[in-house]
Design a protein around this motif. Structure first.
Motif, PDB file in Angstrom:
ATOM      1  N   GLY A 136      87.896  75.084  11.441  1.00  0.00           N
ATOM      2  CA  GLY A 136      89.072  74.842  10.622  1.00  0.00           C
ATOM      3  C   GLY A 136      89.690  73.469  10.745  1.00  0.00           C
ATOM      4  O   GLY A 136      90.873  73.285  10.453  1.00  0.00           O
ATOM      5  N   VAL A 137      88.918  72.479  11.183  1.00  0.00           N
ATOM      6  CA  VAL A 137      89.423  71.106  11.260  1.00  0.00           C
ATOM      7  C   VAL A 137      89.564  70.544   9.848  1.00  0.00           C
ATOM      8  O   VAL A 137      88.701  70.747   8.995  1.00  0.00           O
ATOM      9  N   HIS A 138      90.654  69.821   9.606  1.00  0.00           N
ATOM     10  CA  HIS A 138      90.918  69.302   8.261  1.00  0.00           C
ATOM     11  C   HIS A 138      90.430  67.870   8.052  1.00  0.00           C
ATOM     12  O   HIS A 138      90.469  67.371   6.923  1.00  0.00           O
ATOM     13  N   GLY A 139      89.984  67.221   9.116  1.00  0.00           N
ATOM     14  CA  GLY A 139      89.482  65.870   8.949  1.00  0.00           C
ATOM     15  C   GLY A 139      89.068  65.257  10.268  1.00  0.00           C
ATOM     16  O   GLY A 139      89.594  65.617  11.333  1.00  0.00           O
ATOM     17  N   VAL A 140      88.116  64.339  10.200  1.00  0.00           N
ATOM     18  CA  VAL A 140      87.607  63.638  11.380  1.00  0.00           C
ATOM     19  C   VAL A 140      87.850  62.145  11.186  1.00  0.00           C
ATOM     20  O   VAL A 140      87.625  61.606  10.101  1.00  0.00           O
ATOM     21  N   ILE A 141      88.301  61.490  12.247  1.00  0.00           N
ATOM     22  CA  ILE A 141      88.595  60.052  12.190  1.00  0.00           C
ATOM     23  C   ILE A 141      87.694  59.331  13.180  1.00  0.00           C
ATOM     24  O   ILE A 141      87.648  59.684  14.365  1.00  0.00           O
ATOM     25  N   ILE A 142      86.948  58.335  12.688  1.00  0.00           N
ATOM     26  CA  ILE A 142      86.046  57.569  13.540  1.00  0.00           C
ATOM     27  C   ILE A 142      86.362  56.081  13.398  1.00  0.00           C
ATOM     28  O   ILE A 142      86.926  55.656  12.380  1.00  0.00           O
ATOM     29  N   PRO A 143      86.021  55.269  14.391  1.00  0.00           N
ATOM     30  CA  PRO A 143      86.245  53.824  14.270  1.00  0.00           C
ATOM     31  C   PRO A 143      85.161  53.158  13.424  1.00  0.00           C
ATOM     32  O   PRO A 143      84.039  53.659  13.333  1.00  0.00           O
ATOM     33  N   LYS A 144      85.510  52.041  12.820  1.00  0.00           N
ATOM     34  CA  LYS A 144      84.548  51.317  11.997  1.00  0.00           C
ATOM     35  C   LYS A 144      83.514  50.574  12.827  1.00  0.00           C
ATOM     36  O   LYS A 144      82.422  50.290  12.343  1.00  0.00           O
ATOM     37  N   ARG A 145      83.870  50.244  14.059  1.00  0.00           N
ATOM     38  CA  ARG A 145      82.972  49.454  14.898  1.00  0.00           C
ATOM     39  C   ARG A 145      82.692  50.163  16.214  1.00  0.00           C
ATOM     40  O   ARG A 145      83.452  51.006  16.665  1.00  0.00           O
ATOM     41  N   ARG A 146      81.552  49.781  16.818  1.00  0.00           N
ATOM     42  CA  ARG A 146      81.141  50.280  18.130  1.00  0.00           C
ATOM     43  C   ARG A 146      81.025  51.804  18.163  1.00  0.00           C
ATOM     44  O   ARG A 146      81.339  52.443  19.191  1.00  0.00           O
ATOM     45  N   ALA A 147      80.616  52.395  17.080  1.00  0.00           N
ATOM     46  CA  ALA A 147      80.439  53.842  17.022  1.00  0.00           C
ATOM     47  C   ALA A 147      79.457  54.170  15.912  1.00  0.00           C
ATOM     48  O   ALA A 147      79.300  53.412  14.955  1.00  0.00           O
ATOM     49  N   VAL A 148      78.786  55.309  16.051  1.00  0.00           N
ATOM     50  CA  VAL A 148      77.858  55.730  15.010  1.00  0.00           C
ATOM     51  C   VAL A 148      78.640  56.115  13.754  1.00  0.00           C
ATOM     52  O   VAL A 148      79.752  56.635  13.832  1.00  0.00           O
ATOM     53  N   GLN A 149      78.068  55.820  12.607  1.00  0.00           N
ATOM     54  CA  GLN A 149      78.684  56.170  11.330  1.00  0.00           C
ATOM     55  C   GLN A 149      77.945  57.379  10.734  1.00  0.00           C
ATOM     56  O   GLN A 149      77.177  58.044  11.431  1.00  0.00           O
ATOM     57  N   LEU A 150      78.156  57.663   9.470  1.00  0.00           N
ATOM     58  CA  LEU A 150      77.526  58.841   8.862  1.00  0.00           C
ATOM     59  C   LEU A 150      76.112  58.499   8.392  1.00  0.00           C
ATOM     60  O   LEU A 150      75.890  58.166   7.238  1.00  0.00           O
ATOM     61  N   THR A 151      75.170  58.607   9.293  1.00  0.00           N
ATOM     62  CA  THR A 151      73.770  58.333   9.010  1.00  0.00           C
ATOM     63  C   THR A 151      73.081  59.595   8.510  1.00  0.00           C
ATOM     64  O   THR A 151      73.640  60.692   8.524  1.00  0.00           O
ATOM     65  N   ALA A 152      71.829  59.424   8.107  1.00  0.00           N
ATOM     66  CA  ALA A 152      71.028  60.573   7.685  1.00  0.00           C
ATOM     67  C   ALA A 152      70.859  61.565   8.834  1.00  0.00           C
ATOM     68  O   ALA A 152      70.863  62.784   8.631  1.00  0.00           O
ATOM     69  N   THR A 153      70.724  61.062  10.058  1.00  0.00           N
ATOM     70  CA  THR A 153      70.587  61.942  11.225  1.00  0.00           C
ATOM     71  C   THR A 153      71.856  62.757  11.438  1.00  0.00           C
ATOM     72  O   THR A 153      71.797  63.956  11.732  1.00  0.00           O
ATOM     73  N   VAL A 154      73.008  62.130  11.272  1.00  0.00           N
ATOM     74  CA  VAL A 154      74.284  62.844  11.404  1.00  0.00           C
ATOM     75  C   VAL A 154      74.380  63.949  10.357  1.00  0.00           C
ATOM     76  O   VAL A 154      74.744  65.090  10.664  1.00  0.00           O
ATOM     77  N   THR A 155      74.027  63.615   9.125  1.00  0.00           N
ATOM     78  CA  THR A 155      74.095  64.598   8.040  1.00  0.00           C
ATOM     79  C   THR A 155      73.195  65.787   8.318  1.00  0.00           C
ATOM     80  O   THR A 155      73.583  66.940   8.136  1.00  0.00           O
TER      81      THR A 155
END
Length: 259
Positions: A136-155
């Motif tokens: 039931g989480v309404h949203g996820v917040i990630i940093p733009k740098r020094r972190a993985v983004q939404l890659t194909a592996t994440v999906t």
């Protein structure tokens, strides 16, 4: 050396929006979503009811379905386990903070957000997003740098949950935390010295901060949290995988809200 490291990390992050959704569950979620889909690639000569149904769904929405050799899918997926299907989509559209609050309003629930501080493993991020959808989480917040983004592996690891959970990218997580607090959200981090998470009541508007796999939460971010939660452990290794720790905390909020 530091500049070179930052440059390499930025290059890695720039690959986040590869536009390839890999695996059957993730592919079906992409087709069912409102995200624009360019094309569906299905492995030729591979007999599967699931792939047949997926192709039917795509064609009903006017999406081009192409039967291709396995080596084509291997190349597109960088030799990941694609399960015979890859969906080419438009670059992922990241959300704004207001979008996260809007999702909570739509559900008629107090906001419940996750803040991920420099998570580097795409499998951890995908697993966290998958659990976030269930809890039931309404949203996820990630940093733009020094972190993985939404890659194909994440999906793929999220089994398509990225299609249902708004993900925001922030230039400064500390600034986001301060804004959340102004808007009535209580922010809690994780630390060895903190409140036992089993006694935590997340019924109020809540944001949980999950730290980096090795370093934990950055000092400045920790300083701006309203409190710290700890997960008691009795084993010899006094740490948990980031996605496991996140799952325990998310479900504590979920159950404290009477779900």
């Amino acid at each position: 050396m530091a500049q070179a490291k930052d440059k390499n990390m930025n290059n890695k992050n720039n690959q986040a929006d590869t536009g390839m959704v890999i695996g059957r569950h993730a592919a079906q979620a992409a087709i069912n979503s409102t995200q624009p889909v360019n094309k569906v690639y299905i492995q030729e000569k591979l007999k599967s009811d699931a792939l047949h149904d997926l192709a039917v769904s795509a064609r009903k929405k006017g999406i081009v379905v192409s039967r291709v050799p396995k080596n084509k899918l291997d190349m597109l997926s960088d030799h990941q386990n694609h399960q015979g299907v890859i969906v080419s989509v438009a670059p992922f559209q990241y959300a704004e903070l207001d979008d996260l609050f809007a999702k909570a309003d739509e559900a008629g629930e107090p906001p419940f957000f996750l803040i991920l501080d420099e998570i580097e493993d795409p499998h951890n991020l995908g697993s966290i997003i998958r659990t976030a959808d269930a809890a039931g989480v309404h949203g996820v917040i990630i940093p733009k740098r020094r972190a993985v983004q939404l890659t194909a592996t994440v999906t793929k690891t999220s089994t398509g949950a990225v299609e249902y959970i708004p993900v925001m990218r922030a230039s400064n997580l500390t600034a986001v935390v301060k804004e959340l607090k102004k808007r009535g959200v209580w922010v809690f981090g994780t630390d060895m010295a903190g409140q036992d998470y089993r006694q935590f009541d997340g019924a109020s508007p809540t944001a949980l901060v999950i730290g980096n796999e090795g370093k934990g939460i950055s000092p400045l971010l920790k300083k701006n949290c309203d409190g710290m939660l700890t997960i008691p452990m009795g084993g010899h290794v006094q740490s948990l995988n980031a996605s496991v720790a996140a799952s325990l905390l998310m479900y504590q909020v979920y159950t404290s809200r009477g779900k």
